[in-house]
Design an enzyme around this catalytic site. Structure first.
Site, PDB file in Angstrom:
ATOM      1  N   ASP A 246      62.724  26.639  -6.870  1.00  0.00           N
ATOM      2  CA  ASP A 246      61.547  26.516  -7.355  1.00  0.00           C
ATOM      3  C   ASP A 246      61.163  28.118  -6.735  1.00  0.00           C
ATOM      4  OD1 ASP A 246      59.182  27.292  -8.388  1.00  0.00           O
ATOM      5  OD2 ASP A 246      58.069  24.299  -7.829  1.00  0.00           O
ATOM      6  N   CYS A 247      60.795  28.623  -7.440  1.00  0.00           N
ATOM      7  CA  CYS A 247      60.184  29.722  -7.004  1.00  0.00           C
ATOM      8  C   CYS A 247      59.908  30.188  -5.660  1.00  0.00           C
ATOM      9  CB  CYS A 247      59.020  30.922  -8.008  1.00  0.00           C
ATOM     10  SG  CYS A 247      60.454  30.704  -9.476  1.00  0.00           S
TER      11      CYS A 247
END
Length: 795
Positions: free
Chosen positions: A317-318
């Site tokens: 995830d970012c």
């Protein structure tokens, strides 16, 4: 048709919200803006030219000599050739989402981050709405689509989305890798991102995930080695808290038992990989039992890659890798964090942390080049399956001709409306003033509420793009009634001021019927924003009850828009509120779909994919408690319909229709299922409570359940049959669990037979305390509506 808009400007409403309230309203938007401004941005097309692609042998004939550009070779050979040609620095450029091109080899930059949760979205950096494609079809938010319990609908939406995505790619407006769907379990009604999920049930979530992934990825020529677009199942794992009472997803440590992990949280991800052959899995921000998911070799290398055999890449995830260093302080140095992630099995970093620190980690001996080669090999293999290394995508014989004409088509826009119609749930329908309303006899309609005429695209939900069009509920209803009088009641959905009761009551008292549009919005529940209470926001309840007192026996319909459930017991029991609809966030055609339901052009068939709890649940149960099973000693009631022991407002699977439906078993079912175990098995000589759900015992463990379904009503309608199992009380098994569902459309008085194949080992097994799947021995019950079938499983 007359449409009267009554303004709030001269009413006695309070002043606009204070700055801190505005911050809360726009907090999810700020998060996205921060993400979008942080990373170095690869060059994107302006939407008028073909996208960047590798192996342009037409304009660079010298590339023909490279094996990685030879599409007749197998992918493994091509990947190995490419990896061998890269320097270490060039390799590291392909472990981040903003991948850096290698000009000397004819490889351009590529942006991996695109989203397609319920339509092509511009949340990620890979999508750009401009030029020839300014919009894409925005389907209902996933939680509402899941309420349809219709696998063919899930697939139809996925196929439409992938076609629009490929069309956008051809004009340089999108990538090929889409980080959708979200298959997390909707464990707690307060979770702001529950709207993105298929709900609280592992089977429904798994089957939705598989159907959507297949529809996104599968090519029309049946070539399983290639991909139309690449899907990604997220957020792995036990991720269902964003920001609640000081707890934040970036630092939250989810304490999960092995039983709950394998029984509830993992099944949708396993199905995505094993059954859906998904091209990617995204690890989450949170920790699980003290370890960050993106730095957990047991979860990544061990489970996803080892046990489930992922054919694709694992992405963070970012900023997750940066989070495990900066926020969780899990490692002492950034180089250690980078090495931990890659060595654990991470292939791609959404962000720039790895490109900043992997080379230094390699120089320090924390990571070897073999691990980097593994990561980029998985990434390159995915891109080759997508055709990125096959030259100009315009030359693709299946999808090369797709373009603006294939986006926002009439067919797709109709599908968006149909999806909303199939998902909308009729929660209450009082026979004295029941729906549907008659469009021919109704002359005037009062439309009240802050969600009736929202023009900020709230109705679409989060992770949305630019819609092809936008039909608000007010617009949808106004198209069918001669006179519509509208008043928002509150200035916004938060409804924190005292509503303008006088005008709302006046228009309600003079109309033939009243429709109230209430609920939540992305300012109430969204990414980064969990709810504290599960009641209607602010003064909405007061507004509803005051209007109801002025209805004077006329039909009053309450429409709730929300991602999670609401405690609306007051409305459920109010004698003047004749009907209640839950419309989720119904997408670009939501207003038209709601009107179709209210006026009987469509017979509602949606069922709740999550439990609606009372407010007392949110007051007593900590959102941080990940335990699914109840604890009688502490008074903990458990979670979801499978384990929850407390009161509900509406249960999982609740939903009414304008027709009645009857079930009956077509033939008798077995009363004993005998599992054949080998000689010497310990359960032959001792009283076992369960046996392993594998091996010879499972060879002949399937039986058919033929079920006749009859439409007793005068209207054509669809009906979803839910088959539940109630296992013996061993291993702290679920109270009941969904084992199958099918949707059927029937004309008035028509009957059709549905067949459910029940596999004892697959469908009726439970997970024991150690995470192993077992078949409980003893009395089982199959439940279909009011039907019950008892039978025994023995050896």
């Amino acid at each position: 048709m007359q449409l009267h808009l009554i303004s709030c400007k001269n009413s006695t409403m309070a002043a606009p919200p204070k700055p801190i309230k505005l911050l809360m309203i726009y907090f999810p938007v700020l998060i996205q803006l921060i993400f979008l401004s942080y990373y170095p941005r690869p060059v994107l097309s302006d939407g008028n030219t073909p996208p960047p692609f590798a192996c342009d042998v037409t304009n660079n004939p010298g590339l023909k000599s490279f094996n990685f550009c030879n599409s007749s070779l197998d992918i493994e050979t091509r990947v190995a050739d490419l990896v061998n040609k890269l320097t270490l620095k060039e390799k590291i450029g392909w472990v981040i989402s903003g991948a850096q091109g290698v000009p000397r080899l004819g490889i351009p930059n590529y942006e991996w981050w695109s989203e397609a949760l319920h339509g092509v979205s511009n949340t990620g950096r890979g999508v750009k709405f401009s030029g020839p494609i300014p919009a894409a079809t925005s389907f209902p938010q996933v939680i509402l689509t899941a309420a349809s319990f219709n696998l063919s609908l899930f697939q139809a939406i996925g196929k439409a989305v992938s076609t629009e995505a490929r069309a956008m790619h051809n004009v340089g407006a999108a990538g090929l890798t889409f980080w959708s769907p979200n298959v997390n379990i909707f464990r707690d009604p307060r979770w702001g991102r529950g709207q993105e999920t298929p709900g609280e049930d592992p089977l429904l979530s798994a089957q939705y995930g598989v159907a959507y992934v297949r529809a996104l990825q599968q090519r029309d020529d049946g070539d399983s080695t290639r991909l139309k677009v690449a899907a990604c199942c997220k957020h792995y794992t036990a991720y269902d808290l964003d920001h609640w009472k000081g707890f934040d997803r970036f630092t939250f440590d989810a304490q999960v038992s092995q039983q709950d992990l394998d029984d509830t949280y993992q099944p949708p991800f396993k199905s995505c990989v094993v059954d859906g052959n998904v091209a990617s899995v995204m690890c989450s921000y949170n920790q699980v039992n003290g370890k960050p998911t993106c730095g957990n070799p047991e979860l990544l290398n061990g489970v996803i890659r080892g046990q489930w055999k992922l054919n694709g890449y694992i992405v963070s995830d970012c900023d997750s890798v940066q989070v495990l260093f900066d926020d969780q302080h899990y490692t002492k140095t950034p180089e250690e964090a980078a090495a931990l992630a890659v060595n654990s099995g991470l292939d791609l970093d959404c962000g720039s942390f790895l490109i900043q620190h992997v080379e230094a980690a390699s120089n320090l001996g924390l990571i070897n080049e073999t691990s980097i080669n593994r990561a980029i090999s998985n990434n390159f293999a995915t891109m080759m399956r997508l055709g990125f290394f096959d030259g100009n995508p315009k030359q693709d014989h299946l999808y090369g001709n797709l373009g603006p004409k294939d986006v926002c088509t009439d067919e797709n826009r109709h599908l968006a409306r149909e999806a909303a119609r199939q998902g909308i749930v009729l929660l209450k329908n009082d026979l004295r003033n029941s729906l549907p309303l008659s469009p021919s006899s109704l002359k005037s309609l009062a439309v009240i509420g802050p969600n009736a005429n929202d023009t900020t695209f709230n109705m679409i939900g989060n992770y949305a793009g630019v819609p092809c069009g936008y039909t608000t509920p007010l617009k949808g209803l106004a198209a069918l009634v001669p006179t519509v009088v509208y008043h928002p009641g509150c200035s916004n959905v938060a409804c924190e001021e005292i509503p303008d009761i006088k005008q709302a009551r006046e228009i309600a008292s003079s109309a033939d019927a009243i429709v109230l549009f209430m609920g939540s919005s992305q300012s109430i529940e969204a990414e980064g924003l969990d709810r504290v209470n599960i009641t209607l926001p602010g003064q909405q309840e007061y507004l509803i009850t005051q209007v109801a007192e002025s209805s004077n026996g006329r039909p009053l319909i309450l429409v709730v828009m929300s991602g999670g459930g609401m405690d609306i017991q007051f409305a459920q029991q109010h004698p003047n509120i004749s009907a209640i609809l839950w419309a989720g966030f119904p997408g670009e055609a939501g207003g038209a779909a709601i009107a179709d339901i209210i006026f009987g052009f469509h017979n509602p068939s949606g069922l709740l994919p999550m439990t609606w709890y009372p407010q007392s649940y949110s007051e007593k149960v900590n959102m941080t408690d990940m335990n699914m099973r109840p604890n009688s000693k502490s008074g903990y009631p458990g979670r979801t319909y499978r384990f929850y022991t407390g009161p509900t407002i509406y249960p999982f699977g609740h939903g009414l229709s304008y027709s009645g439906f009857k079930h009956r078993l077509v033939e008798s079912l077995p009363t004993v299922m005998l599992l054949d175990i080998e000689e010497g098995h310990p359960c032959r000589s001792s009283g076992c409570k369960s046996i392993e759900a594998v091996g010879s015992a499972c060879k002949n463990s399937v039986f058919a359940v033929p079920l006749a379904v009859e439409n007793l009503g005068d209207l054509e309608g669809s009906h979803t049959v839910l088959v539940f199992s109630r296992p013996p009380r061993v291993h702290n098994a679920p109270r009941k669990q969904l084992v199958g569902f099918q949707k059927v459309n029937l004309r008035p008085k028509e009957e059709e037979v549905l067949v459910f194949d029940i596999d004892v080992c697959r469908d009726l097994s439970v997970v024991d305390e150690l995470g192993s799947r077992k078949v409980a021995l003893g009395k089982h019950v199959l439940l279909v509506g009011s039907l019950k079938h008892y039978f025994y499983v023995t050896v």
